[in-house]
Design an enzyme around this catalytic site. Structure first.
Site, PDB file in Angstrom:
ATOM      1  NE  ARG A  52     -78.931   4.670  84.775  1.00 46.77           N
ATOM      2  CZ  ARG A  52     -78.986   5.385  85.888  1.00 46.77           C
ATOM      3  NH1 ARG A  52     -77.941   5.482  86.665  1.00 46.77           N
ATOM      4  NH2 ARG A  52     -80.073   6.027  86.223  1.00 46.77           N
TER       5      ARG A  52
ATOM      6  CE  LYS B 299    -100.035   6.183 103.892  1.00 46.97           C
ATOM      7  NZ  LYS B 299    -101.347   5.747 103.418  1.00 46.97           N
TER       8      LYS B 299
ATOM      9  CG  MET C 196     -92.050   0.626  93.010  1.00 46.04           C
ATOM     10  SD  MET C 196     -93.610   1.102  93.691  1.00 46.04           S
ATOM     11  CE  MET C 196     -93.249   0.995  95.430  1.00 46.04           C
TER      12      MET C 196
ATOM     13  CG  ASP D 138     -86.936   8.711  84.752  1.00 43.86           C
ATOM     14  OD1 ASP D 138     -86.549   8.532  83.577  1.00 43.86           O
ATOM     15  OD2 ASP D 138     -87.646   7.893  85.363  1.00 43.86           O
TER      16      ASP D 138
ATOM     17  CB  SER E 124     -84.212   5.992  83.672  1.00 42.71           C
ATOM     18  OG  SER E 124     -84.831   4.871  84.270  1.00 42.71           O
ATOM     19  CG  HIS E 125     -81.992   2.182  85.078  1.00 38.78           C
ATOM     20  ND1 HIS E 125     -83.025   3.032  85.404  1.00 38.78           N
ATOM     21  CD2 HIS E 125     -81.078   2.298  86.068  1.00 38.78           C
ATOM     22  CE1 HIS E 125     -82.759   3.622  86.565  1.00 38.78           C
ATOM     23  NE2 HIS E 125     -81.592   3.195  86.982  1.00 38.78           N
TER      24      HIS E 125
ATOM     25  N   GLY F 264     -95.820  -3.067  84.336  1.00 42.09           N
ATOM     26  CA  GLY F 264     -95.069  -4.015  83.505  1.00 42.09           C
ATOM     27  C   GLY F 264     -95.628  -4.116  82.093  1.00 42.09           C
ATOM     28  CD  GLU F 265    -101.391  -3.793  79.955  1.00 41.39           C
ATOM     29  OE1 GLU F 265    -101.837  -3.864  81.122  1.00 41.39           O
ATOM     30  OE2 GLU F 265    -102.082  -3.446  78.993  1.00 41.39           O
ATOM     31  NE  ARG F 266     -93.385   2.072  80.378  1.00 37.53           N
ATOM     32  CZ  ARG F 266     -92.121   1.847  80.077  1.00 37.53           C
ATOM     33  NH1 ARG F 266     -91.687   2.081  78.859  1.00 37.53           N
ATOM     34  NH2 ARG F 266     -91.276   1.395  80.982  1.00 37.53           N
ATOM     35  NE  ARG F 267     -90.583  -3.768  82.743  1.00 40.01           N
ATOM     36  CZ  ARG F 267     -90.480  -5.084  82.649  1.00 40.01           C
ATOM     37  NH1 ARG F 267     -89.807  -5.631  81.652  1.00 40.01           N
ATOM     38  NH2 ARG F 267     -91.042  -5.876  83.538  1.00 40.01           N
TER      39      ARG F 267
ATOM     40  CG  HIS G 214     -78.281  -3.343  91.183  1.00 38.07           C
ATOM     41  ND1 HIS G 214     -79.027  -2.681  90.238  1.00 38.07           N
ATOM     42  CD2 HIS G 214     -78.721  -4.630  91.179  1.00 38.07           C
ATOM     43  CE1 HIS G 214     -79.886  -3.541  89.691  1.00 38.07           C
ATOM     44  NE2 HIS G 214     -79.719  -4.732  90.244  1.00 38.07           N
TER      45      HIS G 214
HETATM   46  P1  NDP Z   1     -91.778   4.134  87.147  1.00 37.38           P
HETATM   47  O1  NDP Z   1     -92.360   5.110  88.085  1.00 37.38           O
HETATM   48  O2  NDP Z   1     -91.621   4.515  85.734  1.00 37.38           O
HETATM   49  O3  NDP Z   1     -92.634   2.787  87.154  1.00 37.38           O
HETATM   50  C1  NDP Z   1     -92.795   2.067  88.347  1.00 37.38           C
HETATM   51  C2  NDP Z   1     -93.686   0.873  88.100  1.00 37.38           C
HETATM   52  O4  NDP Z   1     -95.020   1.327  87.905  1.00 37.38           O
HETATM   53  C3  NDP Z   1     -93.326   0.082  86.854  1.00 37.38           C
HETATM   54  O5  NDP Z   1     -93.520  -1.272  87.100  1.00 37.38           O
HETATM   55  C4  NDP Z   1     -94.301   0.612  85.801  1.00 37.38           C
HETATM   56  O6  NDP Z   1     -94.607  -0.333  84.784  1.00 37.38           O
HETATM   57  C5  NDP Z   1     -95.510   0.897  86.643  1.00 37.38           C
HETATM   58  N1  NDP Z   1     -96.339   1.965  86.132  1.00 37.38           N
HETATM   59  C6  NDP Z   1     -95.947   3.170  85.683  1.00 37.38           C
HETATM   60  N2  NDP Z   1     -97.007   3.909  85.325  1.00 37.38           N
HETATM   61  C7  NDP Z   1     -98.100   3.135  85.537  1.00 37.38           C
HETATM   62  C8  NDP Z   1     -99.507   3.316  85.355  1.00 37.38           C
HETATM   63  N3  NDP Z   1     -99.997   4.457  84.873  1.00 37.38           N
HETATM   64  N4  NDP Z   1    -100.337   2.295  85.668  1.00 37.38           N
HETATM   65  C9  NDP Z   1     -99.853   1.131  86.157  1.00 37.38           C
HETATM   66  N5  NDP Z   1     -98.533   0.893  86.346  1.00 37.38           N
HETATM   67  C10 NDP Z   1     -97.676   1.882  86.048  1.00 37.38           C
HETATM   68  O7  NDP Z   1     -90.371   3.601  87.692  1.00 37.38           O
HETATM   69  P2  NDP Z   1     -89.282   4.395  88.543  1.00 37.38           P
HETATM   70  O8  NDP Z   1     -89.046   5.680  87.853  1.00 37.38           O
HETATM   71  O9  NDP Z   1     -89.672   4.417  89.956  1.00 37.38           O
HETATM   72  O10 NDP Z   1     -88.010   3.448  88.371  1.00 37.38           O
HETATM   73  C11 NDP Z   1     -87.410   3.324  87.100  1.00 37.38           C
HETATM   74  C12 NDP Z   1     -86.318   2.318  87.126  1.00 37.38           C
HETATM   75  O11 NDP Z   1     -85.212   2.804  87.865  1.00 37.38           O
HETATM   76  C13 NDP Z   1     -86.670   0.969  87.773  1.00 37.38           C
HETATM   77  O12 NDP Z   1     -86.369  -0.050  86.840  1.00 37.38           O
HETATM   78  C14 NDP Z   1     -85.748   0.866  88.972  1.00 37.38           C
HETATM   79  O13 NDP Z   1     -85.298  -0.434  89.285  1.00 37.38           O
HETATM   80  C15 NDP Z   1     -84.586   1.733  88.514  1.00 37.38           C
HETATM   81  N6  NDP Z   1     -83.798   2.200  89.662  1.00 37.38           N
HETATM   82  C16 NDP Z   1     -82.633   1.555  89.947  1.00 37.38           C
HETATM   83  C17 NDP Z   1     -81.891   1.922  91.044  1.00 37.38           C
HETATM   84  C18 NDP Z   1     -80.665   1.181  91.418  1.00 37.38           C
HETATM   85  O14 NDP Z   1     -80.071   1.517  92.429  1.00 37.38           O
HETATM   86  N7  NDP Z   1     -80.229   0.202  90.675  1.00 37.38           N
HETATM   87  C19 NDP Z   1     -82.312   3.037  91.898  1.00 37.38           C
HETATM   88  C20 NDP Z   1     -83.578   3.610  91.523  1.00 37.38           C
HETATM   89  C21 NDP Z   1     -84.289   3.216  90.425  1.00 37.38           C
HETATM   90  P3  NDP Z   1     -93.874  -0.261  83.334  1.00 37.38           P
HETATM   91  O15 NDP Z   1     -92.477  -0.748  83.575  1.00 37.38           O
HETATM   92  O16 NDP Z   1     -94.673  -1.139  82.463  1.00 37.38           O
HETATM   93  O17 NDP Z   1     -93.908   1.180  82.901  1.00 37.38           O
HETATM   94  O1  PYC Z   2     -82.053   6.003  88.695  1.00 42.37           O
HETATM   95  O2  PYC Z   2     -82.082   6.409  90.845  1.00 42.37           O
HETATM   96  C1  PYC Z   2     -81.598   5.869  89.852  1.00 42.37           C
HETATM   97  C2  PYC Z   2     -80.424   4.968  90.029  1.00 42.37           C
HETATM   98  C3  PYC Z   2     -79.566   4.932  91.072  1.00 42.37           C
HETATM   99  C4  PYC Z   2     -78.649   3.945  90.787  1.00 42.37           C
HETATM  100  C5  PYC Z   2     -78.969   3.412  89.588  1.00 42.37           C
HETATM  101  N1  PYC Z   2     -80.077   4.044  89.146  1.00 42.37           N
END
Ligand code: NDP
Ligand code: PYC
Length: 337
Positions: free
Chosen positions: A53, A232, A180, A189, A48-49, A307-310, A121
């Site tokens: 993008r 929450k 997250m 996404d 997604s990033h 983080g493990e998947r990454r 950002h």
């Molecule tokens: P996810 O829900 O995909 O993942 C959130 C975290 O949970 C990650 O560290 C992920 O690890 C971990 N995770 C996921 N599934 C599991 C599991 N089954 N068991 C254990 N850990 C798990 O992320 P989001 O969709 O919430 O966010 C995606 C990205 O979007 C992030 O990088 C975030 O910074 C970015 N974002 C940026 C914004 C901005 O304004 N710049 C705004 C909103 C989001 P892993 O990475 O290993 O999958």
């Molecule tokens: O995926 O929610 C998002 C997002 C917002 C700004 C950058 N990414």
């Protein structure tokens, strides 16, 4: 997503992205910073990033909404406090400009805060915190984005998707990192699901009438997202607004107006980073204690750390090259001209 057809060396992808950024008006330094960030996300399967993008970065730069050549102004405001005015540019070069000072303060005072404002950002947040953990430090960062999330119990969107990222060293292992969104799903996404014609799970968003929907297109067409975990997640999202905007001097997610800049996609807000040196309280034992926690989690059946998947994807990319789909590749070629 269409079938993967290109496997590129990381450095080649980074150079291509750098060329695209520079071609669309950033300085070489800003291009390097954003290209590294975006290529790293693609390498780690943070789709997604990743290169997804790039069209939005380019349309934003072309709209004049962000200053791709901004020179961040770093201010040493207190023994544990650094402030940066990103000057309407991107947040990553602002962090890069302040990083050395921030780390030296964290090492001497035990803790240091970096408050970035007037910044954009548009990326994953983990690349901002993970390198601190690689140096033995603990880091937490928050950034607010653009209004698209309805606070729990409210009727209209107000918060951004407001991610929280955390990184800590772990002895003999990759650092512990999670990153997250505080929304039930990241906006990126939702866009990807809409493009693929897929439905979302229940509980992620509402349509323009405020009714629950699983249709990502309805969310994007005047609907909104919900916070994760009800009240929450909503409280955490509120905290992010306070720390990333009110505390730094940046905009809340609802405070900027980009309507005069068609094509603008990057939120103009703020970012907070807190860096802690664990050696100040537990000498060199912190990383061992992290390892022990992970061991115990695994002993009770944990299969996968955040983080493990990454990290697994990163290893795969190192072996086979960074995966870019045919569609993404064609898009990058077009942007590179
Ligand atoms: P996810 O829900 O995909 O993942 C959130 C975290 O949970 C990650 O560290 C992920 O690890 C971990 N995770 C996921 N599934 C599991 C599991 N089954 N068991 C254990 N850990 C798990 O992320 P989001 O969709 O919430 O966010 C995606 C990205 O979007 C992030 O990088 C975030 O910074 C970015 N974002 C940026 C914004 C901005 O304004 N710049 C705004 C909103 C989001 P892993 O990475 O290993 O999958
Ligand atoms: O995926 O929610 C998002 C997002 C917002 C700004 C950058 N990414």
């Amino acid at each position: 997503m269409s079938a993967p057809v290109h496997h590129l060396p990381f450095a080649d992808l980074e150079v291509l992205l750098q060329q695209i950024f520079e071609r669309h008006g950033t300085s070489a330094e800003v291009a390097r910073s954003l290209a590294y960030n975006c290529a790293s996300a693609q390498r780690d399967g943070a789709h997604s990033h990743g290169v997804f993008r790039m069209p939005a970065y380019v349309s934003t730069l072309n709209s004049g909404w962000v200053d791709g050549k901004a020179q961040p102004q770093v201010e040493d405001v207190a023994s544990g406090y650094v402030r940066v005015d990103a000057q309407g540019g991107f947040a990553q070069p602002a962090l890069a400009a302040a990083r050395e000072l921030l780390v030296s303060k964290a090492r001497s005072a035990g803790i240091a805060v970096l408050a970035i404002h007037n910044s954009h950002h548009f990326a994953a947040l983990w690349p901002d915190v993970e390198p601190f953990a690689e140096e033995g430090l603990v880091a937490l960062s928050v950034v607010n984005s653009m209004t698209c999330v309805v606070p729990h119990g409210a009727q209209q969107p107000l918060f951004g998707t407001n991610p929280i990222a955390f990184a800590a060293p772990c002895a003999g292992n990759d650092p512990i990192v999670f990153d997250m969104a505080t929304s039930a799903i990241a906006h990126g996404d939702v866009q990807i699901a809409a493009r693929k014609g897929e439905l979302l799970p229940e509980g992620m968003g509402v349509d323009s009438a405020g009714e629950p929907t699983c249709d990502p297109k309805a969310i994007l067409a005047g609907g909104a997202l919900l916070p994760f975990g009800g009240h929450k997640g909503s409280a955490l999202s509120m905290m992010v607004e306070l720390l990333a905007a009110a505390l730094t001097g940046g905009n809340f997610s609802f405070e900027f107006d980009w309507s005069q800049h068609p094509g603008a996609k990057t939120p103009w807000t703020g970012q907070l980073i807190i860096v802690i040196d664990p050696a100040k309280s537990v000498g060199n034992r912190f990383a061992e204690r992290s390892r022990e926690l992970v061991r115990q989690m695994q002993a009770v059946g944990l299969q996968r750390m955040p983080g493990e998947r990454r990290f697994r994807e990163r290893e795969l990319s190192a072996r086979e090259g960074v995966m870019v789909t045919a569609e993404e590749w064609a898009g990058l070629q077009a942007l590179a001209g």
